[in-house]
Design an enzyme around this catalytic site. Structure first.
Site, mmCIF file in Angstrom:
data_model
loop_
_atom_site.group_PDB
_atom_site.id
_atom_site.type_symbol
_atom_site.label_atom_id
_atom_site.label_comp_id
_atom_site.label_asym_id
_atom_site.label_seq_id
_atom_site.Cartn_x
_atom_site.Cartn_y
_atom_site.Cartn_z
ATOM 1 N N GLU A 76 35.928 38.174 -26.907
ATOM 2 C CA GLU A 76 34.849 38.026 -27.881
ATOM 3 C C GLU A 76 35.446 37.338 -29.091
ATOM 4 O O GLU A 76 36.340 37.876 -29.742
ATOM 5 C CB GLU A 76 34.363 39.410 -28.308
ATOM 6 C CG GLU A 76 32.987 39.781 -27.802
ATOM 7 C CD GLU A 76 32.586 41.143 -28.307
ATOM 8 O OE1 GLU A 76 32.324 42.000 -27.457
ATOM 9 O OE2 GLU A 76 32.559 41.363 -29.526
ATOM 10 N N ASP A 126 29.234 44.604 -40.091
ATOM 11 C CA ASP A 126 30.674 44.807 -39.974
ATOM 12 C C ASP A 126 31.264 45.624 -41.107
ATOM 13 O O ASP A 126 30.847 45.514 -42.260
ATOM 14 C CB ASP A 126 31.384 43.453 -39.915
ATOM 15 C CG ASP A 126 31.181 42.778 -38.568
ATOM 16 O OD1 ASP A 126 31.503 43.419 -37.556
ATOM 17 O OD2 ASP A 126 30.681 41.641 -38.540
ATOM 18 N N TYR A 186 25.587 45.329 -24.235
ATOM 19 C CA TYR A 186 26.592 45.839 -25.171
ATOM 20 C C TYR A 186 26.001 47.083 -25.816
ATOM 21 O O TYR A 186 25.088 46.988 -26.625
ATOM 22 C CB TYR A 186 26.877 44.754 -26.214
ATOM 23 C CG TYR A 186 28.023 45.028 -27.181
ATOM 24 C CD1 TYR A 186 28.105 46.202 -27.930
ATOM 25 C CD2 TYR A 186 29.025 44.072 -27.379
ATOM 26 C CE1 TYR A 186 29.144 46.420 -28.823
ATOM 27 C CE2 TYR A 186 30.068 44.283 -28.277
ATOM 28 C CZ TYR A 186 30.124 45.465 -28.985
ATOM 29 O OH TYR A 186 31.147 45.671 -29.879
#
Lengths: 263, 408
Positions: free
Chosen positions: A49, A60, A175
Site C-alpha cells: 500500500e 490519519d 479493507y
C-alpha cells in the site's frame, strides 16, 4: 484479473494469510522510500500500500500525518508517486500495488487522466478514504472500468443495513477498519474483529483484510488468524521516521510479515 | 408550478447534498452512518413545530433576537450615497451570529442522545458560542483551535475555558482553522458513538451546509420583515463578509429569489489577491476541489495540495468556502469581491468613529466594501450589511497593527 486477484488466488491455494505493508511515497525522499518499497516483497510483504501524501489527511494519526508532511516538504507530487510505481515495476511485475490516499490530488489531476496514468504505471488498486459509496460515480466506477480495483473500507459503524451498499462496487478485497478512529491509534482486538470479519465474509466472496491498530508481530498474527490478512502502516512508517537504516526497516517488516503468516 | 418557482435558487441541495457540482458527502465510511442519521434527524426536526418553538424561545430569551436593523445615519452621511442599514447580529448573546446555528445543532444533538459536543473554531466566536450553549444544557464540550489562533485570540480562549469547555490547541499542519477542522474530524471518527460535531459554518458534508444555512436564515428573515416595516420595500443590495460563509448565507438565502436584490459576498483579500496566495479569497483565487467533506472552491496548488491562506481576521482564515456560495458564484446569482487587511482595518476605525460600534474584523471586510460602493449609489438605494460580530475580541490585533502599546 488484477495482480491483486492473482495474489489472493495464490495465497488461497497455499493456505496463507496476506500481509499488507503501508509506506508513504516520498518519505522522507524518493530514493529512500523507493529502496524500502523494493525491499518489501523479500521481507514477506504480499501487497504494497503506497500512501499518496496529502496536506489534510483527516483519517490519519500523527505518524502518517508527519510522514505526508515530510514527503510534501521534500517535493513529492502525484506524478512523482506514479514514477515510483513505474520504477518499482521495472524490477517487479507481480507484487500488487495499491495507492492509498485522499480524493483531492486525484480530482485535481483529472480522474480520467489519473486512471490512465495509474494503470500504465502498474498500479492495481485504489483506496480513497474520503469516497464513501454515496460518491461512487466520482472515481469508484470509472476506476473499475479502467481495470483497477477499488477497495472499500468497512468499519465498526457499517451496520447490517449498510453493508450491502459498501460491498457493491468493491473489488480486490475489503479493507476492514478494526477500530473507530485514526491510523496508529488504539490497538485492534482479535476478539472484536473476528465476528465483524465473519459478518462481512458472510456477505461477500472477496478476501477481508484488517487494518488500523496493528503494530506488533503478535497482533498481526492474532488479527490475521481471524481474517484473510492484515495491514501494518504507522509502525513501519515510524521506523522510517526514526531514521533506521534500510536493512533494519526491512528486518522489522519481516518480523511483522512472519507474524501475519503464522496467523 | 409557476415559472418563477421552477427557476428558484432556493431548492438546493439535491438528495445527494449537491448544489450544482458542489457539496456532497466526501467523508470516511466510519462517519457515513452518522451523517445519514443526522440528516434523518434534521429532516424530522425541520417539520416538527415543537423543535422550532424551542428554537424561537431560546432565540428570543437567551440570544436576544430579533437583532435590530439599524439605520447607520452617520455612515450614510460619511459615504454620501446609498442609505446604509446594519443588521446588528453583533448584539446577540456571545457577540456574533454563530450562536444562531449552535442552538439548532445542540438541540439536534440532544434529540439524538449525544452527550459530548466537539467544535472547531478560528476566531473563537463559534467556539465561544458552542461552549456557551453546552454550558446552558450541561453538555461536555471540546473545542479544537489552531495553536496560532489560540495565540491571536487569547480572550476567546479564556472565555471558552470559563464556560467549562476544553480547548485543544491544534499543532498539526500549520495550526489554523483548517487544521482545527482536521483534528475535530479525527476526534469525531474516534468517538463517533457519543459525540456530535457542531460545525460552525455552511461547509462540511451534507447536511451541514444546508442545515447551518437554515439555522442562520433567521438573519435574512428578520431583515426582510424589518426593512419592509422601515422602508416599505426590499433592499437593493445585501453585503456580508465570507470566511466559510455562514453569516452571508443566513442573510442572503431568504432573498435569493428576489431578482432585484443585488447580493455581494466579501472575501478576505489578505495582502492582496495575486499569485503569492497571501489571502483567503477561495472564490476569486481558488478552483474546485474536495476537502472537509464537500466539493467547493479551494486554495490549492497545481497538485491538489491545500494551501494556507492569510487574513488579519482569524475568522476568515480558511482555504475553502461553503458549497452553496460556490454554486451561487457559478450561476451568477451572487457577486463575490475581496477586501485587503489594510482596507478592513481602515473600515474598522471608520465604524468606531462614525457609529460608536466596534465591529469584528470579519464584518469590517464587508464594511470596507460598503465604503467603496455606497458613495457611488443614489440616496434612495437601500443597502443592508450584516454586522455579524463585535470587535472586542480583535482590539489586541488591531492595536498591534496600529502600533498602539496595550501594556500587560
Amino acid at each position: 484479473m488484477t495482480r491483486i486477484d492473482t495474489k489472493f488466488a495464490d495465497l488461497k491455494s497455499q493456505g496463507r494469510k496476506a500481509f499488507v505493508a503501508y509506506i508513504m511515497a516520498g518519505d522522507p525522499d524518493i530514493e529512500t522510500s523507493l529502496a524500502v518499497m523494493r525491499g518489501l516483497p523479500d521481507a514477506g510483504v504480499d501487497i504494497i500500500e503506497l500512501g499518496v501524501p496529502f496536506t489534510d489527511p483527516m483519517a490519519d494519526g500523527p505518524t502518517i500525518q508527519l510522514a505526508g508532511q515530510r514527503a510534501l516538504d521534500g517535493g513529492q507530487t502525484l506524478e512523482k508517486t506514479l514514477q515510483m510505481v513505474r520504477d518499482f515495476r521495472a524490477g517487479n511485475d507481480t507484487t500488487p500495488i495499491v495507492l492509498m490516499g485522499y480524493y483531492n490530488p486525484i480530482y485535481s489531476r483529472g480522474v480520467d487522466r489519473f486512471l490512465t496514468d495509474a494503470r500504465e504505471a502498474g498500479v492495481d488498486g485504489l483506496i480513497v478514504v474520503d469516497l464513501p459509496p454515496e460518491e461512487d460515480s466520482e472515481l469508484c466506477l470509472p476506476a473499475q472500468e479502467a481495470g483497477l480495483n477499488f477497495i472499500r473500507l468497512a468499519t465498526p459503524t457499517t451496520d447490517a443495513g449498510r453493508l450491502p451498499k459498501v460491498l457493491t462496487n468493491t473489488s480486490g478485497f475489503v479493507y476492514y477498519v478494526s477500530i473507530t478512529g485514526i491510523t496508529g491509534a488504539a490497538a485492534a482486538q482479535a476478539a472484536d474483529v473476528g465476528p465483524e470479519v465473519a459478518r462481512i465474509k458472510a456477505a461477500t466472496d472477496l478476501p477481508v483484510i484488517v487494518g488500523f491498530g496493528i503494530s506488533t508481530p503478535d497482533t498481526a498474527q492474532e488479527i490475521a488468524s481471524v481474517a484473510d490478512g492484515c495491514v501494518v502502516g504507522s509502525a513501519i512508517v515510524k521506523q522510517i521516521a526514526d531514521g533506521k537504516p534500510l536493512d533494519e526497516v526491512l528486518a522489522y517488516v519481516k518480523t511483522l510479515s512472519d507474524g501475519a503468516h503464522r496467523g | 408550478m409557476p415559472d418563477d418557482l421552477m427557476n428558484s435558487y432556493m431548492t438546493g441541495p439535491d438528495d445527494q447534498g449537491r448544489f450544482g457540482i458542489y457539496g456532497g458527502r466526501f467523508v470516511s465510511e466510519t462517519l457515513m452512518p452518522l451523517i445519514l442519521s443526522l440528516e434523518a434527524e434534521y429532516e424530522r426536526a425541520k417539520t416538527d413545530p415543537s423543535f422550532w418553538a424551542e428554537m424561537d424561545d431560546l432565540w428570543k430569551h437567551y440570544v436576544g433576537r430579533p437583532s435590530p436593523l439599524y439605520f447607520a445615519e452617520r455612515l450614510t452621511e460619511y459615504c454620501g450615497g446609498a442609505k446604509i442599514y446594519l443588521k446588528r447580529d453583533e448584539l446577540n448573546h456571545t457577540g456574533a451570529h454563530k450562536i444562531n446555528n449552535v442552538l439548532g445543532q445542540i438541540l439536534l444533538a440532544r434529540r439524538m442522545g449525544k452527550t459530548r459536543i466537539i467544535a472547531e473554531t478560528g476566531a473563537g466566536q463559534h467556539g465561544v458560542a458552542t461552549a456557551t450553549v453546552c454550558a446552558r444544557f450541561g453538555l461536555k464540550c471540546v473545542v479544537y483551535m489552531g495553536a496560532h489562533d489560540v495565540e491571536r485570540q487569547a480572550p476567546n480562549v479564556f472565555r471558552m475555558r470559563l464556560l467549562g469547555a476544553e480547548v485543544v490547541p491544534v499543532r498539526s499542519g500549520r495550526g489554523t482553522l483548517k487544521d482545527a477542522m482536521n483534528d475535530a474530524l479525527r476526534d469525531w471518527v474516534t468517538n463517533v458513538r457519543d459525540t456530535f460535531y457542531c460545525i460552525g459554518t455552511v461547509a462540511g458534508p451534507h447536511p451541514y451546509p444546508a442545515m447551518v444555512r437554515d439555522f442562520q436564515s433567521i438573519i435574512g428573515k428578520e431583515t426582510r420583515e424589518q426593512i419592509m416595516e422601515r422602508e416599505g420595500r426590499l433592499p437593493d443590495t445585501l453585503v456580508a463578509a465570507i470566511g466559510g460563509g455562514s453569516n452571508a448565507m443566513g442573510l442572503f438565502y431568504p432573498f435569493l429569489d428576489d431578482k432585484d436584490v443585488a447580493i455581494i459576498g466579501v472575501e478576505a483579500g489578505g495582502h492582496g489577491v495575486d499569485d503569492r496566495m497571501e489571502h483567503c479569497a477561495s472564490l476569486t483565487g481558488g478552483r474546485p476541489g474536495v476537502l472537509h467533506g464537500n466539493r467547493t472552491y479551494l486554495l490549492q496548488d497545481e497538485d491538489g495540495q491545500i494551501l494556507e491562506g492569510h487574513s488579519i481576521s482569524a475568522g476568515l482564515d480558511y482555504p475553502g468556502i461553503g458549497p452553496e456560495h460556490a454554486w451561487l458564484k457559478d450561476v451568477g446569482r451572487a457577486e463575490y469581491v475581496n477586501i485587503t487587511d489594510d482596507e478592513a482595518l481602515a473600515a474598522f476605525q471608520v465604524c468606531c468613529a462614525q457609529e460608536g460600534i466596534i465591529p469584528a474584523l470579519e464584518p469590517s471586510h464587508a464594511l470596507a466594501h460598503v465604503l467603496k460602493i455606497a458613495p457611488k449609489l443614489p440616496a434612495d438605494h437601500l443597502l443592508v450589511m450584516n454586522m455579524c460580530g463585535r470587535g472586542d475580541k480583535d482590539i489586541f490585533t488591531v492595536a498591534k497593527h496600529l502600533g498602539f502599546e496595550m501594556g500587560a
